[in-house]
Design an enzyme around this catalytic site. Structure first.
Site, PDB file in Angstrom:
ATOM      1  N   ASP A 104      -4.533  18.197 -49.664  1.00  0.00           N
ATOM      2  CA  ASP A 104      -5.907  18.212 -49.196  1.00  0.00           C
ATOM      3  C   ASP A 104      -6.205  16.926 -48.410  1.00  0.00           C
ATOM      4  OD1 ASP A 104      -8.602  19.816 -49.683  1.00  0.00           O
ATOM      5  OD2 ASP A 104      -9.083  17.717 -50.101  1.00  0.00           O
ATOM      6  N   ARG A 105      -7.191  16.132 -48.819  1.00  0.00           N
ATOM      7  CA  ARG A 105      -7.505  14.907 -48.072  1.00  0.00           C
ATOM      8  C   ARG A 105      -6.296  13.982 -48.024  1.00  0.00           C
ATOM      9  NH1 ARG A 105     -11.150  16.224 -45.016  1.00  0.00           N
ATOM     10  NH2 ARG A 105     -11.633  14.035 -44.590  1.00  0.00           N
ATOM     11  N   HIS A 149     -18.751  22.545 -46.614  1.00  0.00           N
ATOM     12  CA  HIS A 149     -18.815  21.129 -46.971  1.00  0.00           C
ATOM     13  C   HIS A 149     -18.357  20.236 -45.817  1.00  0.00           C
ATOM     14  CE1 HIS A 149     -14.766  22.453 -47.714  1.00  0.00           C
ATOM     15  NE2 HIS A 149     -14.346  21.232 -47.960  1.00  0.00           N
ATOM     16  N   TYR A 209     -14.928  12.277 -45.169  1.00  0.00           N
ATOM     17  CA  TYR A 209     -15.094  13.544 -44.455  1.00  0.00           C
ATOM     18  C   TYR A 209     -15.731  13.341 -43.082  1.00  0.00           C
ATOM     19  CZ  TYR A 209     -13.638  16.876 -48.015  1.00  0.00           C
ATOM     20  OH  TYR A 209     -12.892  17.632 -48.886  1.00  0.00           O
ATOM     21  N   HIS A 269      -5.868  26.633 -54.511  1.00  0.00           N
ATOM     22  CA  HIS A 269      -5.801  25.392 -53.749  1.00  0.00           C
ATOM     23  C   HIS A 269      -5.155  24.261 -54.537  1.00  0.00           C
ATOM     24  CE1 HIS A 269      -7.012  22.329 -50.882  1.00  0.00           C
ATOM     25  NE2 HIS A 269      -7.735  21.692 -51.795  1.00  0.00           N
TER      26      HIS A 269
END
Length: 289
Positions: A104-105, A149, A209, A269
């Protein structure tokens, strides 16, 4: 919470910024980077397995968990800056070259590290993201609602932070619940640790983000224009987002990589927690290439 059997150290990575790092094992090094809305704890199963024959480093990214959360100056949470943190962590433990896996990030940080530091990153694994530039390109129509988001946290400072801080456990808990297919993959105590860590990091998480709607896109565009590609062995593990959103995932990644192993998984995920054995196998296969 801590990963059983791991030691913890605080590692300076830049002026006024230190990261909390869990470390264990001996042998060739691999760095594991967590995603949102989690901390290094997401790697607890995978890290314990790999530590049997590798030196495993699990930092909390800047802005997350126990790591420092500096004020955003525009580049503070660019993936380029965060990738430099990772290289600094590895070097602090004596490793000038290392394998790198991100979820992910953390996968976006890992990708940027692979592009910016090819001499340091020997092998690269990406779990369940697309490159930032491609991510924005494939989100369109009602299908983009899955990434609401991303749009919320892309807004100028003030609005997203206030909205999220008003009900942080509801906001962050939504993703832990909606993105998990196995209800027991994230136990109550681990979930509580994730929520507490995220609740205490709203501003820096939003800044991370927000960078992906600005400076990170510019960095990706520059690499694409220059024809820069990942030259190390790359393994990508993803859910079948291509089928859901109408794109060819393998083709997108082939444009960025010269040595790609792309695998579609059936877990949710949070695959390192839902299907750790599958992730471990993929990483061990990668490290033999």
């Amino acid at each position: 919470m801590r990963i059983t059997g791991f030691d913890y150290q605080r590692v300076p990575v830049a002026d006024g910024v230190s990261l909390d790092v869990a470390v264990a094992g001996t042998g060739s090094p691999i760095v594991l980077l967590h995603g949102f809305p989690e901390t290094h704890l997401m790697w607890r199963h995978v890290a314990a397995d790999l530590a049997a024959d590798h030196t495993v480093l699990c930092p909390d990214l800047r802005g997350y968990g126990g790591s420092d959360k500096p004020a955003d100056t525009g580049e503070t949470y660019s993936k380029r800056t965060m990738a430099a943190d990772v290289v600094a962590v590895a070097k602090a433990f004596g490793h000038d070259r290392f394998a790198l896996a991100g979820h992910d990030r953390g996968a976006l940080v890992a990708l940027r590290a692979g592009l910016d530091h090819p001499d340091e990153v020997s092998h690269l694994a990406i779990l369940d993201v697309l490159p930032t530039l491609d991510m924005w390109d494939v989100l369109h129509g009602t299908g983009a609602a899955v990434g609401f988001h991303l749009y919320l946290m892309a807004q100028p400072p003030g609005l997203p932070e206030q909205l999220i801080a008003a009900a942080p456990d509801v906001f962050f808990g939504h993703f832990l619940d909606a993105w998990t297919r196995r209800g027991d993959a994230i136990p109550a105590d681990v979930r509580a640790a994730y929520l507490e860590a995220s609740r205490n990091a709203v501003t820096s998480i939003v800044a991370d983000y927000r960078a992906s709607a600005g400076i990170d896109v510019e960095h990706d565009k520059a690499d694409r224009a220059a024809g820069n590609r990942l030259t190390m062995p790359l393994t990508v593990l993803q859910q079948d987002w291509g089928a859901a959103l109408g794109y060819d995932a393998v083709a997108l990644w082939q444009a960025w990589a010269t040595d790609l192993d792309h695998r579609t998984v059936t877990s949710g995920h949070f695959m390192a927690e839902e299907s750790p054995s599958e992730v471990v196998k993929a990483l061990r296969d990668l490290l033999t290439r």
